[in-house]
Design a protein around this motif. Sequence first.
Motif, PDB file in Angstrom:
ATOM      1  N   GLN A  52      -9.574  51.933 114.553  1.00 42.66           N
ATOM      2  CA  GLN A  52     -10.506  53.011 114.888  1.00 42.66           C
ATOM      3  C   GLN A  52     -11.023  52.874 116.314  1.00 42.66           C
ATOM      4  O   GLN A  52     -11.513  53.838 116.886  1.00 42.66           O
ATOM      5  CB  GLN A  52     -11.708  53.000 113.928  1.00 42.66           C
ATOM      6  N   ARG A  53     -10.900  51.700 116.899  1.00 43.17           N
ATOM      7  CA  ARG A  53     -11.478  51.427 118.205  1.00 43.17           C
ATOM      8  C   ARG A  53     -10.455  51.280 119.318  1.00 43.17           C
ATOM      9  O   ARG A  53     -10.797  50.832 120.413  1.00 43.17           O
ATOM     10  CB  ARG A  53     -12.361  50.177 118.119  1.00 43.17           C
ATOM     11  N   ARG A  54      -9.227  51.640 119.068  1.00 45.59           N
ATOM     12  CA  ARG A  54      -8.218  51.619 120.126  1.00 45.59           C
ATOM     13  C   ARG A  54      -8.608  52.643 121.187  1.00 45.59           C
ATOM     14  O   ARG A  54      -9.294  53.627 120.887  1.00 45.59           O
ATOM     15  CB  ARG A  54      -6.826  51.954 119.568  1.00 45.59           C
ATOM     16  N   PRO A  55      -8.163  52.460 122.451  1.00 44.58           N
ATOM     17  CA  PRO A  55      -8.475  53.461 123.483  1.00 44.58           C
ATOM     18  C   PRO A  55      -8.062  54.877 123.052  1.00 44.58           C
ATOM     19  O   PRO A  55      -8.766  55.841 123.336  1.00 44.58           O
ATOM     20  CB  PRO A  55      -7.674  52.983 124.691  1.00 44.58           C
ATOM     21  N   VAL A  56      -6.927  54.970 122.375  1.00 45.71           N
ATOM     22  CA  VAL A  56      -6.539  56.203 121.685  1.00 45.71           C
ATOM     23  C   VAL A  56      -6.581  55.845 120.200  1.00 45.71           C
ATOM     24  O   VAL A  56      -5.693  55.162 119.695  1.00 45.71           O
ATOM     25  CB  VAL A  56      -5.133  56.696 122.091  1.00 45.71           C
ATOM     26  N   PRO A  57      -7.654  56.255 119.504  1.00 45.43           N
ATOM     27  CA  PRO A  57      -7.814  55.843 118.106  1.00 45.43           C
ATOM     28  C   PRO A  57      -6.642  56.254 117.223  1.00 45.43           C
ATOM     29  O   PRO A  57      -6.067  57.326 117.378  1.00 45.43           O
ATOM     30  CB  PRO A  57      -9.095  56.574 117.674  1.00 45.43           C
ATOM     31  N   ILE A  58      -6.316  55.351 116.295  1.00 45.13           N
ATOM     32  CA  ILE A  58      -5.235  55.597 115.342  1.00 45.13           C
ATOM     33  C   ILE A  58      -5.803  56.128 114.030  1.00 45.13           C
ATOM     34  O   ILE A  58      -5.176  56.946 113.365  1.00 45.13           O
ATOM     35  CB  ILE A  58      -4.420  54.304 115.129  1.00 45.13           C
ATOM     36  N   LEU A  59      -6.986  55.661 113.685  1.00 41.95           N
ATOM     37  CA  LEU A  59      -7.630  56.078 112.436  1.00 41.95           C
ATOM     38  C   LEU A  59      -9.033  56.608 112.702  1.00 41.95           C
ATOM     39  O   LEU A  59      -9.750  56.053 113.532  1.00 41.95           O
ATOM     40  CB  LEU A  59      -7.744  54.887 111.472  1.00 41.95           C
ATOM     41  N   PRO A  60      -9.424  57.639 111.967  1.00 42.03           N
ATOM     42  CA  PRO A  60     -10.824  58.086 112.016  1.00 42.03           C
ATOM     43  C   PRO A  60     -11.615  57.349 110.934  1.00 42.03           C
ATOM     44  O   PRO A  60     -11.044  56.565 110.175  1.00 42.03           O
ATOM     45  CB  PRO A  60     -10.711  59.572 111.663  1.00 42.03           C
ATOM     46  N   SER A  61     -12.887  57.627 110.840  1.00 43.53           N
ATOM     47  CA  SER A  61     -13.668  57.145 109.704  1.00 43.53           C
ATOM     48  C   SER A  61     -13.651  58.246 108.657  1.00 43.53           C
ATOM     49  O   SER A  61     -14.255  59.300 108.843  1.00 43.53           O
ATOM     50  CB  SER A  61     -15.107  56.828 110.097  1.00 43.53           C
ATOM     51  N   LEU A  62     -12.951  58.012 107.566  1.00 46.18           N
ATOM     52  CA  LEU A  62     -12.853  59.019 106.506  1.00 46.18           C
ATOM     53  C   LEU A  62     -14.219  59.294 105.880  1.00 46.18           C
ATOM     54  O   LEU A  62     -14.505  60.423 105.475  1.00 46.18           O
ATOM     55  CB  LEU A  62     -11.857  58.567 105.440  1.00 46.18           C
ATOM     56  N   GLN A  63     -15.056  58.285 105.835  1.00 47.43           N
ATOM     57  CA  GLN A  63     -16.396  58.488 105.280  1.00 47.43           C
ATOM     58  C   GLN A  63     -17.264  59.313 106.228  1.00 47.43           C
ATOM     59  O   GLN A  63     -18.000  60.189 105.790  1.00 47.43           O
ATOM     60  CB  GLN A  63     -17.045  57.151 104.973  1.00 47.43           C
ATOM     61  N   ASP A  64     -17.171  59.033 107.507  1.00 48.98           N
ATOM     62  CA  ASP A  64     -17.966  59.802 108.475  1.00 48.98           C
ATOM     63  C   ASP A  64     -17.596  61.282 108.440  1.00 48.98           C
ATOM     64  O   ASP A  64     -18.463  62.143 108.562  1.00 48.98           O
ATOM     65  CB  ASP A  64     -17.803  59.252 109.886  1.00 48.98           C
ATOM     66  N   ILE A  65     -16.317  61.581 108.265  1.00 46.03           N
ATOM     67  CA  ILE A  65     -15.899  62.983 108.162  1.00 46.03           C
ATOM     68  C   ILE A  65     -16.570  63.621 106.947  1.00 46.03           C
ATOM     69  O   ILE A  65     -17.130  64.714 107.039  1.00 46.03           O
ATOM     70  CB  ILE A  65     -14.360  63.115 108.050  1.00 46.03           C
ATOM     71  N   ALA A  66     -16.539  62.937 105.813  1.00 43.88           N
ATOM     72  CA  ALA A  66     -17.131  63.478 104.583  1.00 43.88           C
ATOM     73  C   ALA A  66     -18.629  63.695 104.739  1.00 43.88           C
ATOM     74  O   ALA A  66     -19.159  64.728 104.338  1.00 43.88           O
ATOM     75  CB  ALA A  66     -16.845  62.550 103.404  1.00 43.88           C
ATOM     76  N   PHE A  67     -19.313  62.736 105.336  1.00 46.44           N
ATOM     77  CA  PHE A  67     -20.758  62.864 105.498  1.00 46.44           C
ATOM     78  C   PHE A  67     -21.108  63.951 106.516  1.00 46.44           C
ATOM     79  O   PHE A  67     -22.049  64.711 106.309  1.00 46.44           O
ATOM     80  CB  PHE A  67     -21.394  61.524 105.877  1.00 46.44           C
ATOM     81  N   LEU A  89      -8.666  68.333 107.858  1.00 47.56           N
ATOM     82  CA  LEU A  89      -9.912  67.846 108.455  1.00 47.56           C
ATOM     83  C   LEU A  89      -9.692  66.506 109.153  1.00 47.56           C
ATOM     84  O   LEU A  89     -10.270  66.235 110.208  1.00 47.56           O
ATOM     85  CB  LEU A  89     -11.006  67.718 107.397  1.00 47.56           C
ATOM     86  N   ILE A  90      -8.863  65.675 108.561  1.00 47.60           N
ATOM     87  CA  ILE A  90      -8.562  64.364 109.153  1.00 47.60           C
ATOM     88  C   ILE A  90      -7.829  64.548 110.483  1.00 47.60           C
ATOM     89  O   ILE A  90      -8.180  63.918 111.483  1.00 47.60           O
ATOM     90  CB  ILE A  90      -7.753  63.489 108.165  1.00 47.60           C
ATOM     91  N   GLU A  91      -6.844  65.423 110.501  1.00 49.57           N
ATOM     92  CA  GLU A  91      -6.105  65.673 111.747  1.00 49.57           C
ATOM     93  C   GLU A  91      -7.015  66.290 112.805  1.00 49.57           C
ATOM     94  O   GLU A  91      -6.930  65.941 113.988  1.00 49.57           O
ATOM     95  CB  GLU A  91      -4.892  66.575 111.489  1.00 49.57           C
ATOM     96  N   GLU A  92      -7.893  67.178 112.399  1.00 50.53           N
ATOM     97  CA  GLU A  92      -8.862  67.782 113.325  1.00 50.53           C
ATOM     98  C   GLU A  92      -9.747  66.698 113.949  1.00 50.53           C
ATOM     99  O   GLU A  92     -10.012  66.715 115.156  1.00 50.53           O
ATOM    100  CB  GLU A  92      -9.711  68.801 112.551  1.00 50.53           C
ATOM    101  N   GLU A  93     -10.194  65.752 113.131  1.00 50.29           N
ATOM    102  CA  GLU A  93     -11.030  64.656 113.629  1.00 50.29           C
ATOM    103  C   GLU A  93     -10.249  63.762 114.591  1.00 50.29           C
ATOM    104  O   GLU A  93     -10.773  63.344 115.630  1.00 50.29           O
ATOM    105  CB  GLU A  93     -11.571  63.824 112.460  1.00 50.29           C
ATOM    106  N   LEU A  94      -8.988  63.481 114.271  1.00 47.33           N
ATOM    107  CA  LEU A  94      -8.164  62.658 115.168  1.00 47.33           C
ATOM    108  C   LEU A  94      -7.960  63.352 116.507  1.00 47.33           C
ATOM    109  O   LEU A  94      -8.022  62.707 117.564  1.00 47.33           O
ATOM    110  CB  LEU A  94      -6.827  62.332 114.505  1.00 47.33           C
ATOM    111  N   LYS A  95      -7.726  64.648 116.493  1.00 53.28           N
ATOM    112  CA  LYS A  95      -7.582  65.391 117.750  1.00 53.28           C
ATOM    113  C   LYS A  95      -8.856  65.314 118.570  1.00 53.28           C
ATOM    114  O   LYS A  95      -8.809  65.137 119.793  1.00 53.28           O
ATOM    115  CB  LYS A  95      -7.216  66.854 117.465  1.00 53.28           C
TER     116      LYS A  95
END
Length: 184
Positions: A52-67, A89-95
Motif C-alpha cells: 500500500q505504501r509503494r511510490p505507485v501503490p499496488i493495493l488500496p485499503s479495502l476497509q478505508d474504501i468501505a468506510f 470501486l477498488i479500481e477507482e481507488e487505485l487510479k
Amino acid sequence: SRLLGDYVRLDSRVRSLGLCIKAWAQARGINDRSKGTVSSFALSLMLIHFLQRRPVPILPSLQDIAFSRSSPPDFVNGVDCRYCKDPELIEEELKYLRRGGPPNSESVGLLLLEFFKYYGHDYRNGIIRIRDTRSELPPGDETGYYLVVDNPFEVGKDVANIDGAQHDIIQKELRRAWSLLKDG
C-alpha cells in the motif's frame, strides 16, 4: 481470512510474495508465534502494508474504501468486518492513489528486495496498519512500538505479539535477506 484472500485476488504478485516471505521466515526460524516470532497472519499484513505504501501503490485499503463510502457494517461475533469487495470501486481507488498514472509494474523480485529493505532498514518504529484508524484511535506517539501489527478488524489489538527478545533477531534476518538479494 476473507480479507486476505480478497487482497491476494487483486494482484497476482501478492500471492507470490506472500509465499516467498513465509517460506523465507520459516527457513530462518522466525515464523513461529509460539516462540515469540512472527506469525504468518502478521507477515501477510506486513506485506499488504508495504504494498500500500509503494511510490505507485499496488493495493488500496479495502476497509478505508468501505468506510469512506459509508458501507453498512458487517458484524461477525460483534466485530465490524466490513471492507470493499466491489471491483469497480477498488479500481477507482487505485487510479486515485496512482494520481492517474499507470499501474505499478515492479517485478516480484524487486518487490521482495524492497520488502526486506523496508522492514530491515527503513521501518524504525510505529504500528503497522492496513487501514486508517484515526477515527477510532487518536494518533499518538508510536516511537516505542516495533513490529506491532494492528488487527485490521479489532483496532488496537496487536496480532504479531512478537517477544521483545526476538526484535533484534528478526531485524537482523530482514537485513541479511536484503543484503543477500541486493548483491545477487
